[in-house]
Scaffold this motif. Sequence first.
Motif, PDB file in Angstrom:
ATOM      1  N   ASP A   1       0.855  -1.321  -0.039  1.00 33.65           N
ATOM      2  CA  ASP A   1       0.038   0.029  -0.077  1.00 33.65           C
ATOM      3  C   ASP A   1       0.943   1.194  -0.102  1.00 33.65           C
ATOM      4  O   ASP A   1       0.549   2.269  -0.726  1.00 33.65           O
TER       5      ASP A   1
ATOM      6  N   ALA B   1       2.465   1.725  -3.403  1.00 34.29           N
ATOM      7  CA  ALA B   1       1.309   2.083  -4.410  1.00 34.29           C
ATOM      8  C   ALA B   1       1.193   3.550  -4.059  1.00 34.29           C
ATOM      9  O   ALA B   1       1.095   4.511  -5.304  1.00 34.29           O
ATOM     10  N   GLN B   2       1.083   4.096  -2.907  1.00 31.44           N
ATOM     11  CA  GLN B   2       0.882   5.545  -2.782  1.00 31.44           C
ATOM     12  C   GLN B   2       2.148   6.442  -3.111  1.00 31.44           C
ATOM     13  O   GLN B   2       2.040   7.585  -3.540  1.00 31.44           O
TER      14      GLN B   2
ATOM     15  N   GLU C   1       4.141   5.470  -5.767  1.00 28.96           N
ATOM     16  CA  GLU C   1       4.327   5.478  -6.906  1.00 28.96           C
ATOM     17  C   GLU C   1       2.842   6.431  -7.527  1.00 28.96           C
ATOM     18  O   GLU C   1       3.379   6.997  -8.451  1.00 28.96           O
ATOM     19  N   LEU C   2       1.927   6.571  -6.968  1.00 28.00           N
ATOM     20  CA  LEU C   2       1.121   7.624  -7.237  1.00 28.00           C
ATOM     21  C   LEU C   2       1.446   9.054  -7.259  1.00 28.00           C
ATOM     22  O   LEU C   2       1.429   9.902  -8.167  1.00 28.00           O
TER      23      LEU C   2
ATOM     24  N   GLY D   1       3.933   9.427 -10.128  1.00 27.54           N
ATOM     25  CA  GLY D   1       3.387   9.774 -11.454  1.00 27.54           C
ATOM     26  C   GLY D   1       2.532  11.052 -11.319  1.00 27.54           C
ATOM     27  O   GLY D   1       2.629  11.801 -12.436  1.00 27.54           O
ATOM     28  N   ALA D   2       1.944  11.436 -10.254  1.00 26.41           N
ATOM     29  CA  ALA D   2       1.344  12.862 -10.302  1.00 26.41           C
ATOM     30  C   ALA D   2       2.340  14.015 -10.427  1.00 26.41           C
ATOM     31  O   ALA D   2       2.233  14.874 -11.279  1.00 26.41           O
TER      32      ALA D   2
ATOM     33  N   SER E   1      -1.870  10.847 -16.934  1.00 24.98           N
ATOM     34  CA  SER E   1      -2.281  10.129 -15.575  1.00 24.98           C
ATOM     35  C   SER E   1      -1.054   9.693 -14.606  1.00 24.98           C
ATOM     36  O   SER E   1      -0.157   9.308 -15.601  1.00 24.98           O
ATOM     37  N   PRO E   2      -1.362   9.744 -13.644  1.00 23.83           N
ATOM     38  CA  PRO E   2      -0.133   9.081 -12.689  1.00 23.83           C
ATOM     39  C   PRO E   2       0.231   7.613 -13.065  1.00 23.83           C
ATOM     40  O   PRO E   2       1.513   7.453 -13.227  1.00 23.83           O
ATOM     41  N   ALA E   3      -0.794   7.103 -13.319  1.00 23.16           N
ATOM     42  CA  ALA E   3      -0.456   5.624 -13.827  1.00 23.16           C
ATOM     43  C   ALA E   3       0.348   5.475 -15.023  1.00 23.16           C
ATOM     44  O   ALA E   3       1.424   4.653 -15.223  1.00 23.16           O
TER      45      ALA E   3
ATOM     46  N   VAL F   1       3.969   6.676 -14.331  1.00 24.05           N
ATOM     47  CA  VAL F   1       4.906   5.774 -13.604  1.00 24.05           C
ATOM     48  C   VAL F   1       5.218   4.677 -14.487  1.00 24.05           C
ATOM     49  O   VAL F   1       6.442   4.277 -14.790  1.00 24.05           O
TER      50      VAL F   1
END
Length: 93
Positions: A6, A9-10, A12-13, A16-17, A33-35, A38
């Motif tokens: 978790d 994932a945060q 990486e978000l 990406g942002a 997009s952040p995804a 990344v």
Amino acid sequence: MTARSDAQAQFELAVGAEIGYAVSPPVAFDDASPAECVQAVRRALGGDLTPARLAGVGDDELRALAQAFAQWFETEAPGVAELKSALDRIAFR
């Protein structure tokens, strides 16, 4: 999801942002997009995205990162200075 996954994932978000803001333009803001960002970072730097890894990105890797964004989003490469600035802001967090 485990606490570690978790947290990853945060992270990486956030990566990406932050990079999405840095590459727009030339990458269209709606596409960055952040995804998606990344994925472009992984293409250039490999799959292991950690704060230490991003803090250690050198000039050659920044140029490769810019080219990865150009290829991923089929546009002009973003500026190396903008990418460096985004990575510095990520490290500051």
